[in-house]
Design an enzyme around this catalytic site. Structure first.
Site, mmCIF file in Angstrom:
data_model
loop_
_atom_site.group_PDB
_atom_site.id
_atom_site.type_symbol
_atom_site.label_atom_id
_atom_site.label_comp_id
_atom_site.label_asym_id
_atom_site.label_seq_id
_atom_site.Cartn_x
_atom_site.Cartn_y
_atom_site.Cartn_z
ATOM 1 N N HIS A 105 77.892 80.273 66.437
ATOM 2 C CA HIS A 105 76.891 80.282 67.504
ATOM 3 C C HIS A 105 76.868 78.892 68.132
ATOM 4 O O HIS A 105 77.189 77.896 67.494
ATOM 5 C CB HIS A 105 75.532 80.622 66.862
ATOM 6 C CG HIS A 105 74.415 80.845 67.831
ATOM 7 N ND1 HIS A 105 73.755 79.807 68.457
ATOM 8 C CD2 HIS A 105 73.792 81.986 68.244
ATOM 9 C CE1 HIS A 105 72.792 80.295 69.219
ATOM 10 N NE2 HIS A 105 72.796 81.617 69.113
ATOM 11 N N ASP A 145 74.910 78.359 57.782
ATOM 12 C CA ASP A 145 74.045 78.993 58.769
ATOM 13 C C ASP A 145 73.827 80.436 58.339
ATOM 14 O O ASP A 145 74.707 81.282 58.491
ATOM 15 C CB ASP A 145 74.703 78.908 60.144
ATOM 16 C CG ASP A 145 73.948 79.684 61.220
ATOM 17 O OD1 ASP A 145 72.915 80.305 60.906
ATOM 18 O OD2 ASP A 145 74.415 79.684 62.379
ATOM 19 N N GLN A 199 72.030 85.012 60.420
ATOM 20 C CA GLN A 199 72.374 86.427 60.560
ATOM 21 C C GLN A 199 72.612 87.119 59.226
ATOM 22 O O GLN A 199 72.885 88.319 59.203
ATOM 23 C CB GLN A 199 73.628 86.567 61.430
ATOM 24 C CG GLN A 199 73.445 86.127 62.865
ATOM 25 C CD GLN A 199 72.536 87.040 63.660
ATOM 26 O OE1 GLN A 199 72.361 88.211 63.336
ATOM 27 N NE2 GLN A 199 71.932 86.512 64.709
ATOM 28 N N LYS A 249 64.477 86.438 62.790
ATOM 29 C CA LYS A 249 65.616 87.309 62.520
ATOM 30 C C LYS A 249 65.494 88.015 61.168
ATOM 31 O O LYS A 249 66.383 88.766 60.776
ATOM 32 C CB LYS A 249 66.919 86.512 62.594
ATOM 33 C CG LYS A 249 67.225 85.996 63.997
ATOM 34 C CD LYS A 249 68.558 85.321 64.061
ATOM 35 C CE LYS A 249 68.773 84.621 65.399
ATOM 36 N NZ LYS A 249 68.874 85.566 66.529
ATOM 37 N N CYS A 305 75.549 83.617 73.056
ATOM 38 C CA CYS A 305 75.594 82.200 72.643
ATOM 39 C C CYS A 305 76.750 81.959 71.672
ATOM 40 O O CYS A 305 76.619 81.214 70.694
ATOM 41 C CB CYS A 305 74.273 81.755 72.029
ATOM 42 S SG CYS A 305 72.898 81.777 73.189
#
Length: 424
Positions: free
Chosen positions: A140, A217, A220, A243, A381
């Protein structure tokens, strides 16, 4: 297709939770009762943001009705209630990630701010000209731009791990990029554009083999897969509350205690100080050192409620159900003439990016909205990875555990009508 989020161990763990029933789960989310253009809402924009269960909505409301105060320091009752609620949420985040201590958790606005915190604090202190930062093609923009900015200041170099035609990271190429000048590896656990589940444990171990620090990260992944920071052994892990069925504007950074202790504060102000004179400021120990000013207290409490809700359902139950739904959706979408799925890695979750021959992605999104189906269209993004596949944008349905087979059928039948150029 393999599923890294579900195996025999997951079955054993899920037995500790009630059987998963999607219709019961859906009753917990009031917005799913909405109708759009006269049709029941089918929310397939979960990679952008998830919907909120009633328990989260109620918890935030309760905070403002009964606990609202700034936290710490004050002697009055509401400050004590607010502080207890805020620090309980920190405990919940630590437990959810299996962090060794709640003091390893820093509240931030979300994943983007968390990555920037690490870049501006640890990065500025530790990187010099010639050092290397390694990321992947899957990232991202929030895991690209802060490192580009850092290289401009420090003279460090940014290197990128390629992916294969399915969208999976090429570990052999990653190994070639590693050497003793590699100081940081920062990568996504799950691609927001393709749904690829990266081999996180292998990447982290390989990076540590050359002495690099690693940022994961997990924006997600946390709502789909079990994320255990001790098992993974990452140095930092970042995610966003919105999220994972929590409020917007709140997220968390996990950091190893010794790493956080070595990092200077990024922002200055109240709460993060131990003592201030005009000549010198003494800073608090982590985590407080990184939480300047009044934090997003109510939404941190709401995030805690969201994680407790998901824990009760069981992340392994979620992973199992979502995997079956993903397999069904991919197989049925692939049956549509002219539809090209983007991101077909064996290790994959939640995301169904596609393009449809003869139709613009925006037109597909608009047509789906006419029948109440919400998807994201655009570059998500994540422009570099889409360009790796020769694209500037995709249509991106993305799944959560409250989605159903019936909603998938609605999506597929509508796309078929679009492909047949029939008016919807």
């Amino acid at each position: 297709m393999k599923n890294s989020g579900f195996n025999k161990q997951a079955l054993a763990l899920s037995s500790a939770h009630p059987p998963f029933d999607v219709q019961i789960v859906r009753r917990d989310f009031p917005i799913l009762k909405e109708r759009v253009n006269g049709y029941p809402l089918a929310w397939f924009d979960n990679a952008a943001t998830t919907q909120k269960p009633q328990v989260v909505i109620d918890r935030v409301s309760y905070f403002y009705e009964h606990e609202n105060s700034n936290v710490h320091r004050a002697a009055h009752e509401l400050a004590a209630r607010a502080t207890d609620a805020y620090e309980k949420a920190r405990d919940t985040v630590a437990h959810f990630l299996n962090a060794p201590s709640a003091q390893d958790i820093v509240f931030v606005r979300g994943t983007t701010e968390g990555i920037n915190l690490v870049a501006q604090s640890w990065g500025r202190q530790n990187l010099v000209a010639g050092d290397k930062i390694v990321i992947t093609w899957l990232e991202h923009h929030a895991n690209i731009v802060p490192w580009q900015q850092l290289t401009e200041v420090t003279g460090a170099k940014l290197r990128v791990v390629p992916v294969d035609d399915s969208g999976q990271v090429l570990l052999g190429e990653f190994q070639k990029l590693l050497n003793l000048r590699t100081r940081l590896v920062s990568f996504t656990h799950v691609s927001n554009a393709l749904g690829t589940v990266t081999p996180a444990q292998e990447i982290i171990a390989m990076a540590h083999g050359v002495g690099a620090r690693v940022l994961l990260d997990a924006a997600q992944s946390v709502s789909h897969l079990h994320v255990d920071v001790q098992e993974l052994d990452c140095d930092w892990c970042v995610f966003s509350g919105h999220k994972i069925f929590g409020p917007t504007g709140i997220g968390a950074v996990y950091g190893k205690a010794e790493v956080l202790e070595s990092m200077p504060p990024w922002q200055g102000g109240g709460n993060m100080i131990e003592d201030v004179t005009f000549e010198k400021t003494v800073y608090q120990h982590p985590f407080t050192r990184f939480e300047a000013g009044t934090g997003n207290i109510a939404d941190a409490v709401g995030l805690g409620a969201a994680l407790e809700y998901l824990t009760k359902i069981g992340i392994h139950n979620v992973a199992h159900y979502e995997h079956e739904l993903l397999v069904y959706a991919m197989e049925t979408l692939k049956s549509i003439p002219g539809l090209r799925l983007i991101g077909t890695a064996a290790e994959k979750t939640s995301v169904l990016s596609f393009v449809l021959a003869g139709h613009s992605n925006e037109d597909v999104g608009v047509a789906l909205n006419k029948v109440g189906i919400a998807v994201r269209t655009g570059h998500h993004c994540a422009q570099p990875i889409l360009r790796r596949f020769g694209l500037e944008s995709t249509v991106r349905p993305s799944l959560a555990f409250y989605n159903t087979y019936e909603e998938i059928d609605r999506l597929v039948s509508t796309v078929k009508r679009i492909q047949g150029s029939k008016i919807i």
